[in-house]
Design a protein around this motif. Structure first.
Motif, PDB file in Angstrom:
ATOM      1  N   CYS A  29       4.145  21.495  12.237  1.00 22.91           N
ATOM      2  CA  CYS A  29       5.418  20.832  13.334  1.00 22.91           C
ATOM      3  C   CYS A  29       4.196  20.837  14.461  1.00 22.91           C
ATOM      4  CB  CYS A  29       7.009  21.313  14.050  1.00 22.91           C
ATOM      5  SG  CYS A  29       7.968  20.799  12.560  1.00 22.91           S
ATOM      6  N   ILE A  31       1.096  21.247  14.935  1.00 25.00           N
ATOM      7  CA  ILE A  31      -0.173  20.804  14.757  1.00 25.00           C
ATOM      8  C   ILE A  31       0.208  18.840  14.538  1.00 25.00           C
ATOM      9  CG2 ILE A  31      -2.052  19.721  12.666  1.00 25.00           C
ATOM     10  CD1 ILE A  31      -1.430  22.857  11.517  1.00 25.00           C
ATOM     11  N   PHE A  32       1.216  18.383  13.980  1.00 25.46           N
ATOM     12  CA  PHE A  32       1.903  17.015  13.940  1.00 25.46           C
ATOM     13  C   PHE A  32       1.946  16.441  15.681  1.00 25.46           C
ATOM     14  CE2 PHE A  32       5.347  13.178  14.000  1.00 25.46           C
ATOM     15  CZ  PHE A  32       4.242  12.800  13.398  1.00 25.46           C
ATOM     16  N   GLY A  34       0.012  17.789  18.112  1.00 25.92           N
ATOM     17  CA  GLY A  34      -0.883  17.583  18.819  1.00 25.92           C
ATOM     18  C   GLY A  34      -1.104  17.082  18.363  1.00 25.92           C
ATOM     19  N   TRP A  35      -1.109  16.006  16.956  1.00 29.11           N
ATOM     20  CA  TRP A  35      -2.326  14.970  16.723  1.00 29.11           C
ATOM     21  C   TRP A  35      -1.648  14.197  17.023  1.00 29.11           C
ATOM     22  CZ3 TRP A  35       0.474  10.568  14.091  1.00 29.11           C
ATOM     23  CH2 TRP A  35      -1.214  10.292  13.532  1.00 29.11           C
ATOM     24  N   TYR A  36      -0.839  13.858  17.520  1.00 30.77           N
ATOM     25  CA  TYR A  36       0.679  12.561  18.110  1.00 30.77           C
ATOM     26  C   TYR A  36      -0.141  12.308  19.598  1.00 30.77           C
ATOM     27  CZ  TYR A  36       4.459   9.250  19.418  1.00 30.77           C
ATOM     28  OH  TYR A  36       5.373   8.433  19.411  1.00 30.77           O
ATOM     29  N   GLY A  38      -2.486  13.875  20.858  1.00 29.72           N
ATOM     30  CA  GLY A  38      -3.954  13.218  21.230  1.00 29.72           C
ATOM     31  C   GLY A  38      -4.079  12.343  20.643  1.00 29.72           C
ATOM     32  N   ASN A  39      -3.493  11.858  20.222  1.00 27.23           N
ATOM     33  CA  ASN A  39      -3.604   9.951  19.596  1.00 27.23           C
ATOM     34  C   ASN A  39      -2.108   9.533  20.508  1.00 27.23           C
ATOM     35  OD1 ASN A  39      -3.896   8.054  17.836  1.00 27.23           O
ATOM     36  ND2 ASN A  39      -1.826   7.451  16.934  1.00 27.23           N
ATOM     37  N   GLY A  43      -6.545   7.311  21.512  1.00 26.59           N
ATOM     38  CA  GLY A  43      -6.366   6.853  20.295  1.00 26.59           C
ATOM     39  C   GLY A  43      -6.906   5.659  20.525  1.00 26.59           C
TER      40      GLY A  43
END
Length: 89
Positions: A29, A31-32, A34-36, A38-39, A43
């Protein structure tokens, strides 16, 4: 008594397995998320791109305004020159 001791490690293994799964799920959760985030920020449709496009739009608006003023001045000069040229009348 040995039955109690034999039973005890199995319970601990179950608790350890559940805790390990819970930590793993939390890690996924995080990691997801953080990716979201960041995007969203960086993005293709992110905040950084949006701010750059906004600044470029303002710069182009200012440039269009300056070119319109220059065009008006040049048209005025052109019409004055046409008015002064007797062969064109």
């Amino acid at each position: 008594m040995s039955e109690i001791l034999d039973h005890l490690p199995k319970q601990r293994r179950k608790k350890n397995t559940k805790a390990l799964l819970a930590y793993g799920a939390m890690a996924v959760c995080v990691i997801f998320a953080g990716w979201y985030i960041g995007n969203i920020l960086f993005g293709a449709r992110g905040l950084d791109v949006m701010l750059d496009l906004h600044a470029k739009r303002e710069q182009l608006s200012k440039q269009v305004s300056e070119l319109q003023q220059e065009n008006a001045k040049l048209q005025k000069d052109y019409f004055e020159l046409i008015g002064l040229d007797p062969e064109r009348n």
